[in-house]
Design a protein around this motif. Sequence first.
Motif, short mmCIF file in Angstrom:
data_model
loop_
_atom_site.label_atom_id
_atom_site.label_comp_id
_atom_site.label_asym_id
_atom_site.label_seq_id
_atom_site.Cartn_x
_atom_site.Cartn_y
_atom_site.Cartn_z
N LYS A 341 -41.60 12.35 100.68
CA LYS A 341 -42.86 11.62 100.66
C LYS A 341 -43.50 11.65 102.05
O LYS A 341 -42.85 11.95 103.05
N SER A 369 -47.82 -3.26 94.57
CA SER A 369 -48.26 -1.87 94.39
C SER A 369 -47.17 -0.96 93.84
O SER A 369 -47.46 0.08 93.26
N LEU A 371 -45.22 0.69 95.81
CA LEU A 371 -44.93 1.66 96.87
C LEU A 371 -43.95 1.08 97.87
O LEU A 371 -43.85 -0.14 98.04
N PHE A 390 -45.96 7.84 100.21
CA PHE A 390 -46.49 8.28 98.93
C PHE A 390 -46.19 9.76 98.72
O PHE A 390 -45.97 10.52 99.68
N ASP A 391 -46.20 10.16 97.47
CA ASP A 391 -45.98 11.56 97.09
C ASP A 391 -47.30 12.31 97.25
O ASP A 391 -48.27 11.99 96.55
N ASN A 394 -48.92 13.49 94.15
CA ASN A 394 -49.23 12.48 93.13
C ASN A 394 -50.53 11.77 93.53
O ASN A 394 -50.51 10.86 94.35
N SER A 396 -52.29 9.56 92.14
CA SER A 396 -52.28 8.13 91.88
C SER A 396 -51.65 7.36 93.03
O SER A 396 -52.18 6.34 93.48
N GLU A 397 -50.51 7.84 93.53
CA GLU A 397 -49.84 7.17 94.64
C GLU A 397 -50.70 7.18 95.89
O GLU A 397 -50.79 6.19 96.61
N LYS A 398 -51.33 8.32 96.16
CA LYS A 398 -52.21 8.41 97.34
C LYS A 398 -53.38 7.45 97.20
O LYS A 398 -53.77 6.79 98.17
#
Length: 466
Positions: A341, A369, A371, A390-391, A394, A396-398
Motif C-alpha cells: 500500500k 473509514s 483504512l 491505501f491501495d 483501488n 475507492s480506497e484512494k
Amino acid sequence: MPEMEKRTENLDIVILQLKEKFGERASTASSIRDHHGHGEGYFPSNLPDIVIFAETTDEVSEVVKLAAAHSIPVIPFGTGTSLEGHVNALHGGISIDLSRMTKILEVNQEDLDCRVEAGVCRIELNNYIRDTGLFFPIDPGANASVGGMSATRASGTNAVRYGTMKENVLGLTVVTADGSVIKTGGRARKSAAGYDLTRLFVGSEGTLGIITEIQLRLYGIPEAISSAVCQYPDLESAVNTTILTIQSGIPVARIELLDEIQMGACIDYSKAEGYERKPTLFFEFHGSSAYVSEQAEAVKAISEEFGGSAFKWTKQQEERSKLWEMRHNAYYAACALAPGKVGMATDACVPISKLADCLLETKKDVDESGLIAPIVGHVGDGNFHLSLLFDPDNPSEKSIAKAIVERMNQRAISFGGTCTGEHGIGMGKMHFMEAEHGNAIDVMRLVKQSLDPQNIMNPGKILPAN
C-alpha cells in the motif's frame, strides 16, 4: 507557429546549450529525470526534460537566465524528501539539482551563526559544528537539505522550543526569475530596514526564486539533555497532558505524540522492547542537569493526572538516540503495516486549545473509514500528521483517503489553524489556500506575478489558478 511547437523548439535549443555548458552534469537520462520528477509523497512522477547538477550560485544563475530567455520552467531539487509534490515538473522544463552545493562557508562561533550552501544536509551540518559546542535544532525527521528546509519553511520535533526555519534563517542568497542574484537579511539578530524579503522567500517553495545560500542561527549545545516516554490509556489523555504541559509554561524542547497504531508500528519496525501498544508521548528537556530533572518531574506529575503510566526518562545518549530513532522511523514503520500500500502523508496545525477536538474528530473519522492511518505529531505546537495507507490500484480506497484529508484540513482551518504546519502546499494542498487565506491570496498572486512574470519558477505550486 503554434505555442507548443514554439516551446519544443525553444526547449531543444536550451537542452543543447546546457549540455555544451555542463557536460556530464546535464542529464536527459530517463532514470535521472524520473528520480527528479517526484518526492516521497504519493503523487506520480512528472518528469523534467533535463536535470542540471549545479555546483555554484553563478551556475544556477546561468541556467535560470537561459530558461528565462526561452520561457522554460525551472524546478529546484534538494534531496527529494518533500511530501506534497513540490519537485514534480508539472510542465516539464529544467530540474536544478543543488545536492552538490555542500560547502559550509563560515561558522561564527561567537555570534552563534553560520552560512551554508543549499545542498548541505542538517545532519552533516551538525556533525561539522559539534566540536564548536553549537548545534542547529531544526529537525524535520528526514535528513533534508538546508535549502529545501528553507524553501518549505520546515520545522519538526524541536519547533516547540526553537521555532521553525522562519525564525532561524537570518539571510539568504537567492537566484530570482530573471537569473539575478540577490542577498536578503544579514547576520544581525534583528533589523527594521525595509521589507522582510528573507521571510518572503522562506516558504516560497521555489516559486519566487532559488535559494542557494543560507545564513542560519545556531544554538549552544545544552549542558544536559534528557528524554522521557509516557504511555496513556487513550488518545485524549495524551493530548490533554500535552495541553496542560504547554499551558503550565514548562519549556520542553520536544513533545511527540504517537497513537496506539503508530506506537505498535514503531515497536515492530524498530524491534523496541518494554513498551505497550498504547497512545504515547515522547518528551525531551534541555538545560542544566538539575533543570532537566525538575522539568521531567513536573511533566511526570501532569501525566499522572491523566492516567499516564510507565513514565521512563534518561540522560544517557545511547538510550536517547534509540528513542528518537524509533520516532524518526515512524513514517517507514507506518508503511510497513500494509506492504504494497501507499502512504498518503498529510499534516495540519491548530491552536493548542483546539488540539484535542481536532485530533479526536480526525481519529474518529479514520476509525469509521476502515483504512489504516497512524497518527503522529509535534503536538507541543499543535501540529499533527496522518499517514493514510491505501491501495493505489483501488480507486475507492484512494477516494476515501482523500476525503479524510479534505475533512481534516477544513476542520483545522475552521478551528483557526492551517492546512499544513510544515509539509507545505506544493501541488497537493493548493485548493485549501482560498479557504485559509481568503482574498489575501490575490496579494500573493500579485507578488508572484511581480517577481516571476513568465511563471517559470516551479509553476503549478502553492497558488491555485484564477
